[in-house]
Design a protein around this motif. Structure first.
Motif, PDB file in Angstrom:
ATOM      1  N   ILE A   1      28.723  47.395  41.975  1.00  0.00           N
ATOM      2  CA  ILE A   1      28.024  48.559  41.450  1.00  0.00           C
ATOM      3  C   ILE A   1      26.611  48.152  41.056  1.00  0.00           C
ATOM      4  O   ILE A   1      26.417  47.226  40.261  1.00  0.00           O
ATOM      5  CB  ILE A   1      28.742  49.143  40.215  1.00  0.00           C
ATOM      6  N   ILE A   2      25.627  48.813  41.638  1.00  0.00           N
ATOM      7  CA  ILE A   2      24.233  48.649  41.240  1.00  0.00           C
ATOM      8  C   ILE A   2      23.881  49.807  40.305  1.00  0.00           C
ATOM      9  O   ILE A   2      24.101  50.979  40.644  1.00  0.00           O
ATOM     10  CB  ILE A   2      23.289  48.651  42.455  1.00  0.00           C
ATOM     11  N   THR A   3      23.345  49.496  39.147  1.00  0.00           N
ATOM     12  CA  THR A   3      23.035  50.518  38.153  1.00  0.00           C
ATOM     13  C   THR A   3      21.522  50.664  37.975  1.00  0.00           C
ATOM     14  O   THR A   3      20.809  49.660  37.841  1.00  0.00           O
ATOM     15  CB  THR A   3      23.657  50.172  36.783  1.00  0.00           C
ATOM     16  N   LYS A   4      21.068  51.901  38.003  1.00  0.00           N
ATOM     17  CA  LYS A   4      19.667  52.195  37.681  1.00  0.00           C
ATOM     18  C   LYS A   4      19.618  52.796  36.280  1.00  0.00           C
ATOM     19  O   LYS A   4      20.220  53.843  36.031  1.00  0.00           O
ATOM     20  CB  LYS A   4      19.074  53.192  38.685  1.00  0.00           C
ATOM     21  N   LEU A   5      18.934  52.112  35.369  1.00  0.00           N
ATOM     22  CA  LEU A   5      18.740  52.628  34.019  1.00  0.00           C
ATOM     23  C   LEU A   5      17.353  53.254  33.959  1.00  0.00           C
ATOM     24  O   LEU A   5      16.349  52.590  34.249  1.00  0.00           O
ATOM     25  CB  LEU A   5      18.853  51.499  32.989  1.00  0.00           C
ATOM     26  N   ILE A   6      17.302  54.520  33.599  1.00  0.00           N
ATOM     27  CA  ILE A   6      16.033  55.256  33.640  1.00  0.00           C
ATOM     28  C   ILE A   6      15.674  55.762  32.250  1.00  0.00           C
ATOM     29  O   ILE A   6      16.439  56.513  31.639  1.00  0.00           O
ATOM     30  CB  ILE A   6      16.119  56.433  34.634  1.00  0.00           C
ATOM     31  N   GLN A   7      14.528  55.324  31.760  1.00  0.00           N
ATOM     32  CA  GLN A   7      13.977  55.829  30.504  1.00  0.00           C
ATOM     33  C   GLN A   7      12.855  56.810  30.828  1.00  0.00           C
ATOM     34  O   GLN A   7      11.999  56.528  31.674  1.00  0.00           O
ATOM     35  CB  GLN A   7      13.426  54.688  29.667  1.00  0.00           C
ATOM     36  N   LEU A   8      12.848  57.962  30.163  1.00  0.00           N
ATOM     37  CA  LEU A   8      11.881  59.018  30.457  1.00  0.00           C
ATOM     38  C   LEU A   8      11.006  59.287  29.239  1.00  0.00           C
ATOM     39  O   LEU A   8      11.513  59.458  28.133  1.00  0.00           O
ATOM     40  CB  LEU A   8      12.617  60.290  30.882  1.00  0.00           C
ATOM     41  N   LYS A   9       9.708  59.314  29.474  1.00  0.00           N
ATOM     42  CA  LYS A   9       8.754  59.602  28.407  1.00  0.00           C
ATOM     43  C   LYS A   9       7.784  60.688  28.881  1.00  0.00           C
ATOM     44  O   LYS A   9       7.216  60.579  29.972  1.00  0.00           O
ATOM     45  CB  LYS A   9       7.980  58.343  28.006  1.00  0.00           C
ATOM     46  N   HIS A  10       7.639  61.693  28.043  1.00  0.00           N
ATOM     47  CA  HIS A  10       6.806  62.839  28.405  1.00  0.00           C
ATOM     48  C   HIS A  10       5.734  63.051  27.360  1.00  0.00           C
ATOM     49  O   HIS A  10       5.956  62.847  26.168  1.00  0.00           O
ATOM     50  CB  HIS A  10       7.677  64.096  28.516  1.00  0.00           C
ATOM     51  N   THR A  11       4.557  63.437  27.807  1.00  0.00           N
ATOM     52  CA  THR A  11       3.482  63.769  26.882  1.00  0.00           C
ATOM     53  C   THR A  11       2.914  65.144  27.197  1.00  0.00           C
ATOM     54  O   THR A  11       2.900  65.561  28.361  1.00  0.00           O
ATOM     55  CB  THR A  11       2.342  62.726  26.949  1.00  0.00           C
ATOM     56  N   VAL A  12       2.475  65.830  26.156  1.00  0.00           N
ATOM     57  CA  VAL A  12       1.777  67.112  26.338  1.00  0.00           C
ATOM     58  C   VAL A  12       0.282  66.918  26.142  1.00  0.00           C
ATOM     59  O   VAL A  12      -0.497  67.859  26.307  1.00  0.00           O
ATOM     60  CB  VAL A  12       2.299  68.183  25.357  1.00  0.00           C
ATOM     61  N   GLN A  13      -0.119  65.696  25.798  1.00  0.00           N
ATOM     62  CA  GLN A  13      -1.537  65.414  25.591  1.00  0.00           C
ATOM     63  C   GLN A  13      -2.258  65.365  26.931  1.00  0.00           C
ATOM     64  O   GLN A  13      -1.745  64.826  27.907  1.00  0.00           O
ATOM     65  CB  GLN A  13      -1.709  64.095  24.848  1.00  0.00           C
ATOM     66  N   LYS A  14      -3.464  65.913  26.949  1.00  0.00           N
ATOM     67  CA  LYS A  14      -4.265  65.972  28.172  1.00  0.00           C
ATOM     68  C   LYS A  14      -5.567  65.200  27.995  1.00  0.00           C
ATOM     69  O   LYS A  14      -6.112  65.107  26.894  1.00  0.00           O
ATOM     70  CB  LYS A  14      -4.593  67.431  28.521  1.00  0.00           C
ATOM     71  N   ASN A  15      -6.062  64.675  29.111  1.00  0.00           N
ATOM     72  CA  ASN A  15      -7.381  64.047  29.068  1.00  0.00           C
ATOM     73  C   ASN A  15      -8.458  65.097  29.332  1.00  0.00           C
ATOM     74  O   ASN A  15      -8.164  66.297  29.434  1.00  0.00           O
ATOM     75  CB  ASN A  15      -7.471  62.887  30.069  1.00  0.00           C
ATOM     76  N   ALA A  16      -9.680  64.663  29.455  1.00  0.00           N
ATOM     77  CA  ALA A  16     -10.804  65.599  29.629  1.00  0.00           C
ATOM     78  C   ALA A  16     -10.687  66.419  30.910  1.00  0.00           C
ATOM     79  O   ALA A  16     -11.218  67.530  31.001  1.00  0.00           O
ATOM     80  CB  ALA A  16     -12.122  64.824  29.616  1.00  0.00           C
ATOM     81  N   ASN A  17      -9.977  65.886  31.899  1.00  0.00           N
ATOM     82  CA  ASN A  17      -9.804  66.604  33.178  1.00  0.00           C
ATOM     83  C   ASN A  17      -8.609  67.537  33.182  1.00  0.00           C
ATOM     84  O   ASN A  17      -8.318  68.170  34.194  1.00  0.00           O
ATOM     85  CB  ASN A  17      -9.662  65.593  34.320  1.00  0.00           C
ATOM     86  N   GLY A  18      -7.897  67.589  32.047  1.00  0.00           N
ATOM     87  CA  GLY A  18      -6.730  68.471  31.968  1.00  0.00           C
ATOM     88  C   GLY A  18      -5.468  67.839  32.499  1.00  0.00           C
ATOM     89  O   GLY A  18      -4.435  68.500  32.610  1.00  0.00           O
ATOM     90  N   ASN A  19      -5.510  66.554  32.830  1.00  0.00           N
ATOM     91  CA  ASN A  19      -4.334  65.832  33.306  1.00  0.00           C
ATOM     92  C   ASN A  19      -3.643  65.130  32.138  1.00  0.00           C
ATOM     93  O   ASN A  19      -4.265  64.885  31.104  1.00  0.00           O
ATOM     94  CB  ASN A  19      -4.735  64.791  34.358  1.00  0.00           C
ATOM     95  N   PRO A  20      -2.358  64.788  32.283  1.00  0.00           N
ATOM     96  CA  PRO A  20      -1.678  64.046  31.218  1.00  0.00           C
ATOM     97  C   PRO A  20      -2.430  62.754  30.882  1.00  0.00           C
ATOM     98  O   PRO A  20      -3.030  62.138  31.767  1.00  0.00           O
ATOM     99  CB  PRO A  20      -0.296  63.748  31.817  1.00  0.00           C
ATOM    100  N   SER A  21      -2.389  62.363  29.626  1.00  0.00           N
ATOM    101  CA  SER A  21      -3.123  61.177  29.180  1.00  0.00           C
ATOM    102  C   SER A  21      -2.582  59.909  29.838  1.00  0.00           C
ATOM    103  O   SER A  21      -1.475  59.892  30.378  1.00  0.00           O
ATOM    104  CB  SER A  21      -3.038  61.050  27.656  1.00  0.00           C
TER     105      SER A  21
END
Length: 405
Positions: free
Chosen positions: A58-78
């Motif tokens: 069994i090969i296991t993929k452990l996935i940690q997820l991090k989300h931000t609502v902060q935007k840079n000057a171009n309106g993209n995520p920081s």
């Protein structure tokens, strides 16, 4: 005032809620990619984990997820900085997993890492992160392990945030052989900021017509969330194998591949005065309901509005044509004509039977189940169509209904 606004922003639950939703949407997106011999879990071994059964292991993929609502000057995520607390806290936790009580020896730790992929997935921009760049270089042998160790030592020493400094230290304290292997199985994913669109694209890729994608998405999300709720209540994790996926959820796709129209649930906006609706006034007149029966009037009105909204949605989505719509209404009117005629054969010779026979007509019509194209509407929506036609003064229940209504 500005300080108060900033404080509200800091303590707002909105960002946390979006973060949890982001995790679940990512889980759904990976679920749509599931293949034979695989299983996926949510909040079990990690935020999301995937197990792949291959060659008796069994090969296991452990996935940690991090989300931000902060935007840079171009309106993209920081950007994800090289001293990001979420990043180093995740790496620190993974190191603790590697060295838990079941894996006290170097060989056991190495064996565990060999069968595990560690994935840090975020909507933050990762392309300018120096640590990630060095990990990628190490994996393709563009830098030596010692160079990476020196970089980490400098990073730890120059970091002022005590939490981040501690997390970096936790990582560097791993045995060199274990740490080298860990970095070799460490991957970073830029999820982008359009996870929902990615899910819908995956759904459409499973031979679902574009105008049915939202229906599949909504049904799948609802079904999965209900299952998650049930699992949590019983103290279980939400883990779905490929066989589970086929057994429990593919029916959602099948239902939206055939010619049956999707009957949707709406929250209709009711008119201000329900009792002033023409169809309701006639029901009161013939004695079917009284002028205080709000519960019954609300139910009848909901049937009428729901069928109207489904018909409008099907038409605007291009799932039915105007001709189909017109034919459906005419079919309902023709059924009513025969029922009305049958109920009122004796009414003309005895007008006192008008209300009694009107009720007989209504009772008979309520038992009729309508169909549009190949889709059976069921009793509620069929009743709703007849109420709609009565409200539009196209049918009625008394023998002389046209005069008044």
């Amino acid at each position: 005032m500005d300080n108060k606004i900033n404080r509200y922003d800091l303590t707002s639950a909105d960002a946390k809620i979006i973060g949890f939703d982001f995790q679940y949407f990512y889980f759904i997106n990976e679920l749509l990619k599931l293949q034979t011999g695989q299983s996926i879990g949510y909040e079990a071994k990690d935020d999301v984990h995937i197990e792949i059964y291959s060659n008796s292991k069994i090969i296991t993929k452990l996935i940690q997820l991090k989300h931000t609502v902060q935007k840079n000057a171009n309106g993209n995520p920081s950007n994800l900085t090289e001293r990001d607390d979420d990043l180093w806290k995740t790496l620190s936790n993974w190191c603790k997993v590697i060295c838990d009580n079941n894996r006290m020896t170097i060989n056991k730790q190495r064996s565990f890492i060999k069968d595990t992929e560690f994935i840090f997935a975020t909507n933050k921009k990762i392309d300018k992160n120096a640590f990630i760049s060095n990990i990628n270089k190490l994996q393709v042998k563009k830098i030596k392990f010692l160079e990476l160790q020196n970089y980490l030592s400098e990073l730890e020493n120059s970091t002022k945030d005590l939490n981040v400094k501690k997390h970096i230290h936790d990582v560097t304290m791993l045995n060199d052989k274990v740490l080298r292997l860990f970095f070799g199985n460490l991957n970073f994913v830029d999820t982008g900021d359009e996870i929902i669109e990615s899910i819908k694209s995956s759904i459409q890729g499973k031979m679902i017509a574009k105008n049915r994608v939202n229906d599949v998405f909504n049904a799948l999300f609802s079904e999965l969330k209900q299952d998650f709720f049930k699992n949590v209540k019983t103290g279980n994790h939400q883990i779905i194998s490929y066989d589970d996926w086929l057994k429990k959820y593919t029916c959602i796709f099948e239902q939206n591949r055939n010619t049956t129209l999707p009957i949707r649930t709406f929250n209709p906006v009711f008119p201000k005065n329900l009792f002033e609706q023409p169809f309701v006034r006639e029901l009161i007149e013939i004695g079917e309901i009284n002028d205080e029966d709000l519960l019954q009037v609300t139910e009848f009105s909901e049937f009428m509005l729901t069928v109207r909204m489904n018909l409008e949605k099907w038409y605007h989505n291009g799932e039915i044509t105007y001709s189909d719509l017109d034919k459906f209404h005419k079919q309902a009117i023709n059924i009513w004509k025969n029922t009305h005629k049958k109920a009122h054969r004796l009414t003309k010779s005895d007008i006192n039977l008008n209300n009694k026979n009107a009720l007989a007509c209504l009772d008979d019509i309520r038992s009729k189940q309508l169909k549009i194209l190949t889709t059976d509407l069921g009793i509620d929506l069929s009743n709703g169509e007849f109420y709609y036609l009565a409200n539009e003064s196209k049918i009625g229940w008394k023998v002389n209904w046209e005069v008044k209504y």
